[in-house]
Scaffold this motif. Structure first.
Motif, PDB file in Angstrom:
ATOM      1  N   SER A 215       0.836  -1.213   0.000  1.00 19.83           N
ATOM      2  CA  SER A 215       0.000   0.000   0.000  1.00 19.83           C
ATOM      3  C   SER A 215       0.863   1.253   0.000  1.00 19.83           C
ATOM      4  CB  SER A 215      -0.926  -0.010   1.202  1.00 19.83           C
ATOM      5  OG  SER A 215      -0.152  -0.001   2.392  1.00 19.83           O
ATOM      6  N   LEU A 216       2.078   1.155   0.559  1.00 20.04           N
ATOM      7  CA  LEU A 216       2.945   2.333   0.550  1.00 20.04           C
ATOM      8  C   LEU A 216       3.371   2.668  -0.879  1.00 20.04           C
ATOM      9  CD1 LEU A 216       4.475   4.503   2.090  1.00 20.04           C
ATOM     10  CD2 LEU A 216       6.395   2.932   2.312  1.00 20.04           C
ATOM     11  N   TRP A 219       0.535   4.409  -2.452  1.00 21.33           N
ATOM     12  CA  TRP A 219       0.478   5.784  -1.935  1.00 21.33           C
ATOM     13  C   TRP A 219       1.533   6.655  -2.625  1.00 21.33           C
ATOM     14  CZ3 TRP A 219       4.222   8.706   0.491  1.00 21.33           C
ATOM     15  CH2 TRP A 219       3.786   9.894   1.109  1.00 21.33           C
ATOM     16  N   ASN A 287      -1.678  10.700   9.643  1.00 18.49           N
ATOM     17  CA  ASN A 287      -0.685   9.643   9.836  1.00 18.49           C
ATOM     18  C   ASN A 287      -0.833   8.560   8.765  1.00 18.49           C
ATOM     19  OD1 ASN A 287       1.513   8.666  11.450  1.00 18.49           O
ATOM     20  ND2 ASN A 287       0.146   7.047  12.175  1.00 18.49           N
ATOM     21  N   LEU A 288      -2.076   8.348   8.362  1.00 23.40           N
ATOM     22  CA  LEU A 288      -2.371   7.295   7.385  1.00 23.40           C
ATOM     23  C   LEU A 288      -2.132   7.754   5.945  1.00 23.40           C
ATOM     24  CD1 LEU A 288      -3.350   4.555   8.248  1.00 23.40           C
ATOM     25  CD2 LEU A 288      -5.671   5.218   7.605  1.00 23.40           C
ATOM     26  N   PHE A 289      -2.494   9.015   5.648  1.00 26.21           N
ATOM     27  CA  PHE A 289      -2.432   9.466   4.257  1.00 26.21           C
ATOM     28  C   PHE A 289      -1.312  10.470   3.995  1.00 26.21           C
ATOM     29  CE2 PHE A 289      -6.908   8.148   4.786  1.00 26.21           C
ATOM     30  CZ  PHE A 289      -6.884   7.107   3.874  1.00 26.21           C
ATOM     31  N   TYR A 291       1.283  11.400   5.774  1.00 29.96           N
ATOM     32  CA  TYR A 291       2.636  10.970   6.153  1.00 29.96           C
ATOM     33  C   TYR A 291       2.778   9.455   6.161  1.00 29.96           C
ATOM     34  CZ  TYR A 291       3.487  15.798   7.391  1.00 29.96           C
ATOM     35  OH  TYR A 291       3.639  17.150   7.331  1.00 29.96           O
ATOM     36  N   ARG A 292       2.140   8.810   5.199  1.00 27.30           N
ATOM     37  CA  ARG A 292       2.188   7.353   5.173  1.00 27.30           C
ATOM     38  C   ARG A 292       3.622   6.819   5.134  1.00 27.30           C
ATOM     39  NH1 ARG A 292      -1.856   3.855   4.502  1.00 27.30           N
ATOM     40  NH2 ARG A 292      -1.137   1.724   4.385  1.00 27.30           N
ATOM     41  N   ASP A 293       4.492   7.571   4.457  1.00 32.90           N
ATOM     42  CA  ASP A 293       5.878   7.114   4.334  1.00 32.90           C
ATOM     43  C   ASP A 293       6.658   7.266   5.632  1.00 32.90           C
ATOM     44  OD1 ASP A 293       5.583   9.839   4.059  1.00 32.90           O
ATOM     45  OD2 ASP A 293       7.327  10.073   2.769  1.00 32.90           O
ATOM     46  N   ARG A 295       4.975   6.905   8.739  1.00 35.75           N
ATOM     47  CA  ARG A 295       3.901   6.573   9.667  1.00 35.75           C
ATOM     48  C   ARG A 295       4.424   6.259  11.064  1.00 35.75           C
ATOM     49  NH1 ARG A 295       0.382   2.138   7.050  1.00 35.75           N
ATOM     50  NH2 ARG A 295      -0.525   1.262   8.933  1.00 35.75           N
ATOM     51  N   TRP A 357       5.791  14.594  12.868  1.00 31.19           N
ATOM     52  CA  TRP A 357       6.290  13.552  11.955  1.00 31.19           C
ATOM     53  C   TRP A 357       7.765  13.704  11.607  1.00 31.19           C
ATOM     54  CZ3 TRP A 357       1.117  15.108  11.500  1.00 31.19           C
ATOM     55  CH2 TRP A 357       0.197  14.083  11.720  1.00 31.19           C
TER      56      TRP A 357
END
Ligand code: GDD
Ligand code: MN
Length: 361
Positions: A215-216, A219, A287-289, A291-293, A295, A357
């Motif tokens: 999923s990353l 994204w 946190n999910l969208f 800054y997914r990278d 997280r 983050w």
């Protein structure tokens, strides 16, 4: 000096690289070539194996990156370390058919092209044993890139290509570097139409190791598209942050109206509940969208949430203070409020990027 550098990004490909080296040696024959592995400190010791290979064959090198991840940036760094006039990029997992490399090189040289793409979507090529769902995902991903790449390029998502080094170096500073789609990035970032051709091949099944597509990666593809389409207007991360903020406003009003109108809770309490709920939801969505990278998980998630509350609390104070000041200076009420909102939001964005983050080493 080698004529061509084969750049191979690796993450946990220990079982594949000796075989890849053997196959390249067989197929490239009398060509003068070198093989550059760019390994992101794989836990399975891929880098050590690559170094062992280079002790036996001087044409092999390994760049080991520590504390970094990313297929695209690995490819760029490998390519920039080469002084050969041509660079080929391929996966380590033997899914790309090395036997077309001579044909790719021949096209590149004889027709004076910038880039030759190993393509699954021209006559003679194929996706091999892919199931329907993987095909569908690939098709959708391809459609999302429409308009960014030349219409007659059939496989912009290919990870297998050969390029004139100069063309890559010209684009290097403009590349987004997000994720997997270095070829697409290259076409969009070139700043001029690239002269290209496609050579068909059939994508082979992976025998050893696992795909890192997750999923990353999806994204990162989204971030790349947003960056390439509207990145000159707004940074993709700020855009995500604002969208999440918008959802927070909606949630706030929903909570407020439910408690205040529906359950006759006092306005102050209902407002407080709405604020806390919106902040909490914003934190988790970002946190999910956004800054997914990077997280946050576990204890760092808790610490992140607390710092998010603190930063946004200050943002709210700044918002109120600035709006009140503007209003007292005879600026219209709606404009005063807007000034407070803009400053408060920017503060929240910049300060959470740094404190919530940004603490990752
Ligand atoms: N250095 C480095 N860092 N290498 C990586 C990383 C990373 O973070 N992630 C993956 N790789 C390496 C893998 O070790 C492999 O050699 C190659 O990049 C491709 O990774 P896979 O995980 O096998 O990707 P895939 O097979 O799902 O996707 C491939 O095919 C797609 C076509 O559908 C890639 O070539 C994609 O670029 C391509 O779009
Ligand atoms: Mn693969």
């Amino acid at each position: 000096m080698p004529e061509i550098s084969i750049v191979v990004p690796t993450f946990s490909e220990a079982e594949n690289i000796a075989e890849l080296h053997a196959r390249l040696s067989a197929v490239l024959g009398s060509e003068s070539w070198e093989l550059i592995f760019v390994d992101d400190d794989s836990p399975d010791g891929t880098a050590n194996l690559a170094r062992e290979l280079s002790n036996k064959d001087q044409r092999v090198r390994c760049i080991q990156r520590i504390g970094r991840r990313g297929l695209s940036t690995a490819v760029v760094e490998g390519a920039l370390s080469s002084s050969a006039p041509y660079v080929a990029v391929m996966d380590a997992d033997l899914q790309h058919d090395e036997s077309i490399l001579p044909a790719m090189l021949h096209e590149l040289r004889s027709r004076n092209l910038d880039i030759v793409v190993g393509s699954r979507y021209v006559a003679g090529g194929g996706t091999g044993n892919w199931d329907e769902s993987r095909k569908t995902i690939s098709r959708i991903a391809g459609r999302m890139a429409k308009g960014l790449v030349p219409e007659d390029l059939h496989d912009p998502m290919s990870g297998f290509f050969a390029v004139r080094s100069e063309a890559l170096r010209d684009a290097a500073r403009r590349l987004s570097g997000y994720g997997y789609k270095i070829l697409l990035d290259l076409f969009v970032s070139a700043g001029r139409p690239l002269r290209f051709a496609e050579v068909p091949y059939t994508f082979k099944p992976r025998v050893h190791g696992q795909s890192k597509l997750d999923s990353l990666v999806a994204w990162e593809y989204l971030m790349l598209l947003v960056d390439k389409r509207i990145g000159h207007i707004i940074a993709p991360r700020l855009l995500f942050f604002l969208l999440v903020g918008g959802s927070g406003v909606a949630l706030h009003y929903l909570t407020l109206s439910t408690l205040f109108l529906g359950f006759h809770v006092s306005f102050t309490i209902a407002q407080l509940a709405g604020t806390v709920l919106a902040m909490t939801s914003n934190f988790f969505l970002n946190n999910l969208f956004t800054y997914r990278d990077q997280r946050l998980r576990g204890m760092r998630l808790v610490r992140g949430l607390l710092s998010f509350y603190a930063v946004c609390g200050m943002g709210a104070l700044a918002n109120i203070g600035i709006a009140a000041y503007a209003f007292s200076a005879n600026i219209e009420w709606a404009l005063s409020a807007a000034a407070g909102i803009v400053v408060g939001t920017l503060w929240n964005y910049l300060a959470t990027a740094r404190f919530t983050w940004g603490s990752r080493k």
